[in-house]
Design a protein around this motif. Sequence first.
Motif, PDB file in Angstrom:
ATOM      1  N   ALA A  60       0.711  -1.145   0.122  1.00 39.12           N
ATOM      2  CA  ALA A  60       0.016  -0.102   0.049  1.00 39.12           C
ATOM      3  C   ALA A  60       1.085   1.298   0.072  1.00 39.12           C
ATOM      4  O   ALA A  60       2.056   1.259   0.703  1.00 39.12           O
ATOM      5  N   PRO A  61       0.268   2.286  -0.640  1.00 36.02           N
ATOM      6  CA  PRO A  61       1.075   3.703  -0.516  1.00 36.02           C
ATOM      7  C   PRO A  61       1.200   4.224   0.779  1.00 36.02           C
ATOM      8  O   PRO A  61       0.408   3.925   1.693  1.00 36.02           O
ATOM      9  N   SER A  62       2.225   4.734   1.126  1.00 40.32           N
ATOM     10  CA  SER A  62       2.654   5.071   2.457  1.00 40.32           C
ATOM     11  C   SER A  62       2.038   6.423   2.724  1.00 40.32           C
ATOM     12  O   SER A  62       2.123   7.197   1.557  1.00 40.32           O
ATOM     13  N   GLN A  63       1.559   6.706   3.639  1.00 37.94           N
ATOM     14  CA  GLN A  63       0.821   7.938   4.322  1.00 37.94           C
ATOM     15  C   GLN A  63       1.876   8.876   4.505  1.00 37.94           C
ATOM     16  O   GLN A  63       1.381  10.197   4.470  1.00 37.94           O
ATOM     17  N   SER A  64       2.817   8.666   4.992  1.00 42.29           N
ATOM     18  CA  SER A  64       3.955   9.780   5.606  1.00 42.29           C
ATOM     19  C   SER A  64       4.593  10.563   4.104  1.00 42.29           C
ATOM     20  O   SER A  64       4.951   9.808   3.387  1.00 42.29           O
ATOM     21  N   GLU A  65       4.460  11.833   4.305  1.00 41.60           N
ATOM     22  CA  GLU A  65       4.872  12.544   3.124  1.00 41.60           C
ATOM     23  C   GLU A  65       6.576  12.324   3.138  1.00 41.60           C
ATOM     24  O   GLU A  65       7.258  12.253   1.893  1.00 41.60           O
ATOM     25  N   VAL A  66       7.249  12.167   4.343  1.00 44.02           N
ATOM     26  CA  VAL A  66       8.625  12.149   4.258  1.00 44.02           C
ATOM     27  C   VAL A  66       8.853  10.663   3.697  1.00 44.02           C
ATOM     28  O   VAL A  66      10.032  10.493   3.167  1.00 44.02           O
ATOM     29  N   ALA A  67       8.319   9.776   4.033  1.00 46.51           N
ATOM     30  CA  ALA A  67       8.464   8.499   3.500  1.00 46.51           C
ATOM     31  C   ALA A  67       8.300   8.338   2.056  1.00 46.51           C
ATOM     32  O   ALA A  67       8.861   7.778   1.304  1.00 46.51           O
ATOM     33  N   ARG A  68       7.326   8.982   1.339  1.00 41.56           N
ATOM     34  CA  ARG A  68       7.041   9.166  -0.047  1.00 41.56           C
ATOM     35  C   ARG A  68       8.238   9.917  -0.563  1.00 41.56           C
ATOM     36  O   ARG A  68       8.988   9.489  -1.632  1.00 41.56           O
ATOM     37  N   LYS A  69       8.853  10.669  -0.006  1.00 38.99           N
ATOM     38  CA  LYS A  69      10.004  11.571  -0.467  1.00 38.99           C
ATOM     39  C   LYS A  69      11.271  10.638  -0.596  1.00 38.99           C
ATOM     40  O   LYS A  69      12.059  10.630  -1.196  1.00 38.99           O
ATOM     41  N   TRP A  70      11.308   9.849   0.485  1.00 39.84           N
ATOM     42  CA  TRP A  70      12.414   8.808   0.864  1.00 39.84           C
ATOM     43  C   TRP A  70      12.298   7.861  -0.183  1.00 39.84           C
ATOM     44  O   TRP A  70      13.278   7.413  -1.001  1.00 39.84           O
ATOM     45  N   GLN A  71      11.145   7.327  -0.734  1.00 41.43           N
ATOM     46  CA  GLN A  71      10.841   6.259  -1.815  1.00 41.43           C
ATOM     47  C   GLN A  71      11.273   6.800  -3.143  1.00 41.43           C
ATOM     48  O   GLN A  71      11.805   6.247  -4.045  1.00 41.43           O
TER      49      GLN A  71
END
Length: 201
Positions: A60-71
């Motif tokens: 599932a897509p991550s909810q955390s904005e910083v996690a999405r930037k990390w990905q």
Amino acid sequence: MAKPKIGVIIGSTRQGRFGDKPAEWIAELARATGDFEVEIVDLRDFPLPFFEEPASPAWAPSQSEVARKWQEKVASFDGYIMTAAEYNHSPTGVLKNALDYAYNEWANKPVAFVGYGGVGGARAVEHLRLIAIELQMAPIRTGVHIVWADYAQIASGDKKVADFPHLVQSGSDMLSQFAWWVNALKSARDASLEADKAAAE
């Protein structure tokens, strides 16, 4: 043809950390080969919360904005070199957490390790290799291990990593092996993308 892009990930965020020194050294050594475009990635720039997503990023897509930037950052590379401090016979919690916060972005790419500590970070690196396999990465057999006697001289500023011929040799051997895997897996990923495009037409 553009050079493969690799990320050198500093695997510690603590104050007074040692990881900057081997990260900068291996990045310079990698650039000197002419085989790669190299970027140092500092986990301090990605303050990920302790993993708390409702599902793994594999599902599932991550909810955390910083996690999405990390990905997005992880996805931008064709391979990774990670510095590995050893805490109680294991890698740092912050590096394990960063590994957990991506999944598909790691897949089918090589990873190499520069360990440091009492036995050159060997036990932490062994753990990281097992984690890498579960994330569908290809961990490189050859690594760099900065043992305590060398670590102490580098940490004090008396010497640099590049002053130790055995570490330079280990780094060169690792990068040679790493380059083969970077190119082989990049070619395989590119071929798979082309096949998927052709199938969709």
